[in-house]
Scaffold this active site. Sequence first.
Site, mmCIF file in Angstrom:
data_model
loop_
_atom_site.group_PDB
_atom_site.id
_atom_site.type_symbol
_atom_site.label_atom_id
_atom_site.label_comp_id
_atom_site.label_asym_id
_atom_site.label_seq_id
_atom_site.Cartn_x
_atom_site.Cartn_y
_atom_site.Cartn_z
ATOM 1 N N CYS A 30 -9.083 1.267 -2.846
ATOM 2 C CA CYS A 30 -9.547 2.192 -1.810
ATOM 3 C C CYS A 30 -8.900 3.561 -1.917
ATOM 4 O O CYS A 30 -9.465 4.546 -1.441
ATOM 5 C CB CYS A 30 -9.318 1.602 -0.430
ATOM 6 N N ASN A 61 -9.400 -7.199 -3.817
ATOM 7 C CA ASN A 61 -8.942 -6.320 -4.902
ATOM 8 C C ASN A 61 -7.438 -6.381 -5.162
ATOM 9 O O ASN A 61 -6.994 -6.256 -6.295
ATOM 10 C CB ASN A 61 -9.403 -4.878 -4.665
ATOM 11 N N GLU A 113 -7.908 -1.310 7.652
ATOM 12 C CA GLU A 113 -7.830 -0.453 6.471
ATOM 13 C C GLU A 113 -9.153 -0.590 5.739
ATOM 14 O O GLU A 113 -9.461 -1.650 5.188
ATOM 15 C CB GLU A 113 -6.678 -0.854 5.550
#
Length: 494
Positions: free
Chosen positions: A299, A167, A265
Site C-alpha cells: 500500500c 501482502n 489501514e
Amino acid sequence: MTKHTPVEGESAIALTQTPATYRNFIDGAFAPETAATIEVTNPADGTLLGRIPDSDAAAVEAAVAAARRAQPAWEKLPAVARAEHLRAISARLRQNRRALADIVVREQGKIAPLAQIEVDFTADYIDYMAEWARRLEGEVLTSDRPNETVLLLRKPLGVVAGILPWNFPFFLIARKLAPALVTGNTIVIKPSEETPINAFAFAQLVAETDLPAGVFNLVGGRGKTAGEALVTHPGIDMVSFTGSVATGTHIMQAAGRNLTRVNLELGGKAPAIVLADADLDLAAKAIYDSRVINTGQVCNCAERVYVERSVHDALVDRLKTLFEGTRYGDPSKEADLHMGPLVNKAGLDKVAAAVEKARSDGATIVTGGRIAERPAGFHYEPTLITGARADMDIMRRETFGPVLPIQAVDSLDEAIALSNDSDYGLTSSIFTSNLNSALKASRELKFGETYINRENFEAMQGFHAGRRKSGIGGADGKHGLYEFTETHMVYIQG
C-alpha cells in the site's frame, strides 16, 4: 517441496508433501476439523499447499466468547508479565524463522529474502511492543478545585478483532496482536483466505508457550462469512483491519451497528516527486525498489511519479534499465529474484486491465506491458509507462502490481498539487538536494508519511497512518500502541 531440517527448539511447522488440513485455534486449543474448508495454493505454480477452515458464525462466536472470558484476568496481569508472554512468542518465531519464511514464500509468492525479513521483523516488532510494558503512561491533570487530584488512565478496550491482508500476512499478525496484548486486550485474528497458513503456523507456536487460553484466538474463513460475523459481533470492542478501501468501507458500516471502534489501514496511490536537482541514480533506484518490492503489492509503494521536465528523459532511461533488469519467477524454486508472481488471477487481471486502459488513454508503454510468458503462475512483466496525465486511471486508481506511470511537470508546486489531488493519503516521497524544497514538500503534501531521498518503508517506532480514503487511525510506535487503549478519568477529592 524442499524438506526443511529442524534445528533445536523448532516445531514441525514446515509445509509437507501431503497438504495438511489446518484447524482453528480457540481458547488455547485447536478445534476439531470443520466440514467446509478452503484450499490454499502456491500463486507461482498452482500447487495445493493445504486447507483451512471455512468457518461459520458459530466458530466466530466460540472464539469471541473465549476472548471475552480471558480478558479480565489478562488485564489484571502486570504489564511486565504480559510482555514476558510476548517475548516467549517472539523466541519461538526466531527458532522457526526459516520454516516460517518458507511458508510465506510458497503461499504468497514473496521472494525468499523479503519473506525472511518479514519473519525476522515480526519477531523484533513483538519484542519492541513488549518493551512498552513499563512505558504505558497516563497523565496527572491540574484540577479547578482545591484538594483534588485528576488522573487520566489508559485502559484496554477489551476484545480486538484483527483482520489481516495477504501482502504482508505474517507481520500483520504482530502489528495487531502485540500492541493489543501488551495493553491488556485479548484478540481474535482472521487471516486472509489467500495466505492463511502462516497464521496457523503462528498459532502452533503460540500453543507451545504458556500464553493463557483465550488471549489469542485464530479463525480461518472468508470475509463474507467469518469476517462478517466477527465485525458485527457485539462482543468485539475494536476491529483492526488492513486491506482495500471497498472492504474497509463495508467493515466501517457493519461495525457501526454496534458502534464498534475501527482502525483501518486501506489503500494508497503514493506519489514520488523528482526535482531537477535530485541525485537521479538514487531516485531511480529508490523508486524502483519501492515499486517492485513484493511485486508492487504494497500500500505504501511508489505508485506514480511526477518528475521535472528537464530531467524526465534521464530518469526514464535509468528506470527503464532497472525495470528491464528485473529477474522474476517462482521464488519457491528460483533464487536471486527481484519479485515473484501476483497473489492470484484476479490481481493479475486487474493489473493487465489497468495497463491496457493506460495504453488506450494515450500513455506510452516504455517496457513491459504484458502478462509474462511463464509455464504457470500469475506473473506480469515489470512495466514502465510515460505520457501519463492526471485524468488517467493509471494515475488515480491503485494498481497493486509492478507498474509505474510517470508524468512530467514544470515545478514543485505543480507536483505537490497533483500529488494531493487524490482519494488516497498514505505515503509520499520527494527526491531533491534542496533542503527548502524538501521542507516545503513536507509542509504541503497531505499524506501520513513523506520519505525524502529514500525508498518507501516505515519504521516500527514511527506512526503508519493515512488520510482521506487511506484509512482511520494508525499503527506502530507509541501512537499506534495507544490506538488499543481508551481513557478513564478519575477525580479524587480529599
